[in-house]
Design an enzyme around this catalytic site. Structure first.
Site, PDB file in Angstrom:
ATOM      1  N   GLY A  84       0.831  -1.190   0.000  1.00 54.27           N
ATOM      2  CA  GLY A  84       0.000   0.000   0.000  1.00 54.27           C
ATOM      3  C   GLY A  84       0.868   1.243   0.000  1.00 54.27           C
ATOM      4  O   GLY A  84       2.016   1.212   0.450  1.00 54.27           O
ATOM      5  N   GLN A 131       2.860  10.042   1.264  1.00 59.09           N
ATOM      6  CA  GLN A 131       4.159   9.367   1.354  1.00 59.09           C
ATOM      7  C   GLN A 131       5.079   9.723   0.183  1.00 59.09           C
ATOM      8  O   GLN A 131       6.277   9.514   0.257  1.00 59.09           O
ATOM      9  CB  GLN A 131       3.979   7.848   1.414  1.00 59.09           C
ATOM     10  CG  GLN A 131       3.346   7.373   2.709  1.00 59.09           C
ATOM     11  CD  GLN A 131       3.205   5.860   2.694  1.00 59.09           C
ATOM     12  OE1 GLN A 131       2.220   5.334   2.205  1.00 59.09           O
ATOM     13  NE2 GLN A 131       4.208   5.185   3.205  1.00 59.09           N
ATOM     14  N   CYS A 169       5.804   0.038   7.278  1.00 59.48           N
ATOM     15  CA  CYS A 169       5.433   1.182   6.453  1.00 59.48           C
ATOM     16  C   CYS A 169       6.623   1.568   5.594  1.00 59.48           C
ATOM     17  O   CYS A 169       7.751   1.581   6.086  1.00 59.48           O
ATOM     18  CB  CYS A 169       5.036   2.335   7.371  1.00 59.48           C
ATOM     19  SG  CYS A 169       4.552   3.832   6.502  1.00 59.48           S
ATOM     20  N   LEU A 170       6.363   1.884   4.324  1.00 56.67           N
ATOM     21  CA  LEU A 170       7.447   2.281   3.427  1.00 56.67           C
ATOM     22  C   LEU A 170       8.103   3.583   3.882  1.00 56.67           C
ATOM     23  O   LEU A 170       9.250   3.846   3.542  1.00 56.67           O
ATOM     24  CB  LEU A 170       6.930   2.418   1.992  1.00 56.67           C
ATOM     25  CG  LEU A 170       6.440   1.105   1.346  1.00 56.67           C
ATOM     26  CD1 LEU A 170       5.860   1.373  -0.032  1.00 56.67           C
ATOM     27  CD2 LEU A 170       7.560   0.070   1.283  1.00 56.67           C
ATOM     28  N   HIS A 173      -4.653   1.357   7.353  1.00 53.84           N
ATOM     29  CA  HIS A 173      -3.309   1.923   7.493  1.00 53.84           C
ATOM     30  C   HIS A 173      -3.129   3.072   6.485  1.00 53.84           C
ATOM     31  O   HIS A 173      -2.642   4.154   6.837  1.00 53.84           O
ATOM     32  CB  HIS A 173      -2.285   0.803   7.255  1.00 53.84           C
ATOM     33  CG  HIS A 173      -0.859   1.244   7.220  1.00 53.84           C
ATOM     34  ND1 HIS A 173       0.051   0.827   8.170  1.00 53.84           N
ATOM     35  CD2 HIS A 173      -0.167   2.015   6.342  1.00 53.84           C
ATOM     36  CE1 HIS A 173       1.246   1.354   7.864  1.00 53.84           C
ATOM     37  NE2 HIS A 173       1.138   2.070   6.754  1.00 53.84           N
ATOM     38  N   GLU A 174      -3.537   2.832   5.235  1.00 55.86           N
ATOM     39  CA  GLU A 174      -3.358   3.860   4.194  1.00 55.86           C
ATOM     40  C   GLU A 174      -4.276   5.062   4.414  1.00 55.86           C
ATOM     41  O   GLU A 174      -3.873   6.203   4.211  1.00 55.86           O
ATOM     42  CB  GLU A 174      -3.565   3.265   2.798  1.00 55.86           C
ATOM     43  CG  GLU A 174      -2.578   2.169   2.417  1.00 55.86           C
ATOM     44  CD  GLU A 174      -1.112   2.505   2.649  1.00 55.86           C
ATOM     45  OE1 GLU A 174      -0.734   3.690   2.535  1.00 55.86           O
ATOM     46  OE2 GLU A 174      -0.329   1.589   2.948  1.00 55.86           O
ATOM     47  N   HIS A 204      -2.860   7.455   6.821  1.00 59.16           N
ATOM     48  CA  HIS A 204      -1.882   8.384   6.239  1.00 59.16           C
ATOM     49  C   HIS A 204      -2.561   9.664   5.747  1.00 59.16           C
ATOM     50  O   HIS A 204      -1.995  10.746   5.859  1.00 59.16           O
ATOM     51  CB  HIS A 204      -1.160   7.743   5.038  1.00 59.16           C
ATOM     52  CG  HIS A 204       0.016   6.908   5.408  1.00 59.16           C
ATOM     53  ND1 HIS A 204       1.147   7.405   6.033  1.00 59.16           N
ATOM     54  CD2 HIS A 204       0.266   5.592   5.206  1.00 59.16           C
ATOM     55  CE1 HIS A 204       2.028   6.432   6.202  1.00 59.16           C
ATOM     56  NE2 HIS A 204       1.511   5.320   5.708  1.00 59.16           N
TER      57      HIS A 204
END
Length: 172
Positions: A45, A50, A94-95, A136-137, A140
Site C-alpha cells: 500500500g 508518502q 510502512c514504506l 493503514h493507508e 496516512h
C-alpha cells in the site's frame, strides 16, 4: 515513473490531506506512478502524502501469493463507512518507516467507500490483510502513522532510528 518515498519524521506525513475534487489525467498519472513506486519498494500500500502529495489518494495490492495475478486498487477520497466489532492484530510496517514493525490492533473487517479511476463511487467490504492495509493507508491521509497506534516508548525508539537513518542517507 518511480517516486521518492518520504521517510518519517517528515512534517508532510503528519498533515491532513485535501479531498480530490476531480479525477483528472494528472490524478491518473499520479495513481499509476504510485502503483509503480509501491510495487518497486516493494510494498502492499502507498498513500499520496508518502510521495509528498497532500491529496486523498491511496493505492494498494495485498496479493502476495507467488504467481498470483496482481489486484491493484486505486482509491480517491476513501472513507471507512463501517467497522466490525471483531478486532485483528497485525504486525504492520510502512514504506515511510523502513524495516520497523509493530503490532497494531484494528477492526478485522471494514466497509469502505471511494471514487475509482473512472470517477465512479465504489463501496466494498475488506477483511484480513486488505482490511488492515486500507485502514493503514487511510490513516496516512489523516496524518497518522502506524506508530501512532503503539506505546510512546516504542514509538520514540522507532522515531530515533528513523532520524538516524535520514542522517545516514543525507551523508550518502
Amino acid at each position: 515513473m518511480k517516486m521518492p518515498i518520504l521517510i518519517h519524521p517528515d512534517p508532510r506525513l503528519k498533515k491532513l490531506c485535501d479531498p480530490v475534487a476531480d479525477v483528472t489525467g494528472d490524478m491518473h498519472k499520479l495513481a499509476e506512478d504510485m502503483l509503480e513506486t509501491m510495487y518497486d519498494a516493494p510494498g502492499i500500500g502507498l498513500a499520496a502524502p508518502q510521495v509528498g502529495v497532500l491529496s486523498r489518494l491511496i493505492v494498494m495490492d495485498c496479493v502476495k501469493e507467488e504467481g498470483a495475478a496482481p489486484k491493484p486498487l486505486v482509491m480517491f477520497n476513501p472513507e471507512v463507512t463501517a467497522v466490525s466489532d471483531a478486532l485483528n492484530v497485525y504486525e504492520e510496517g510502512c514504506l515511510s518507516i523502513p524495516d520497523q514493525y509493530a503490532e497494531v490492533t484494528r477492526p478485522a473487517e471494514v466497509e469502505v467507500r471511494w471514487i475509482d479511476m473512472d470517477g465512479n463511487e465504489q463501496k466494498s467490504g475488506f477483511d484480513g490483510l486488505w482490511a488492515t492495509c486500507v485502514q493503514h493507508e487511510i490513516d496516512h491521509l489523516n496524518g497518522k502513522l502506524f506508530i501512532d497506534h503503539i506505546g510512546p516508548m516504542k514509538r520514540q525508539l522507532i522515531t530515533r532510528r528513523m532520524q538516524k537513518l535520514k542522517r545516514e542517507m543525507a551523508r550518502g
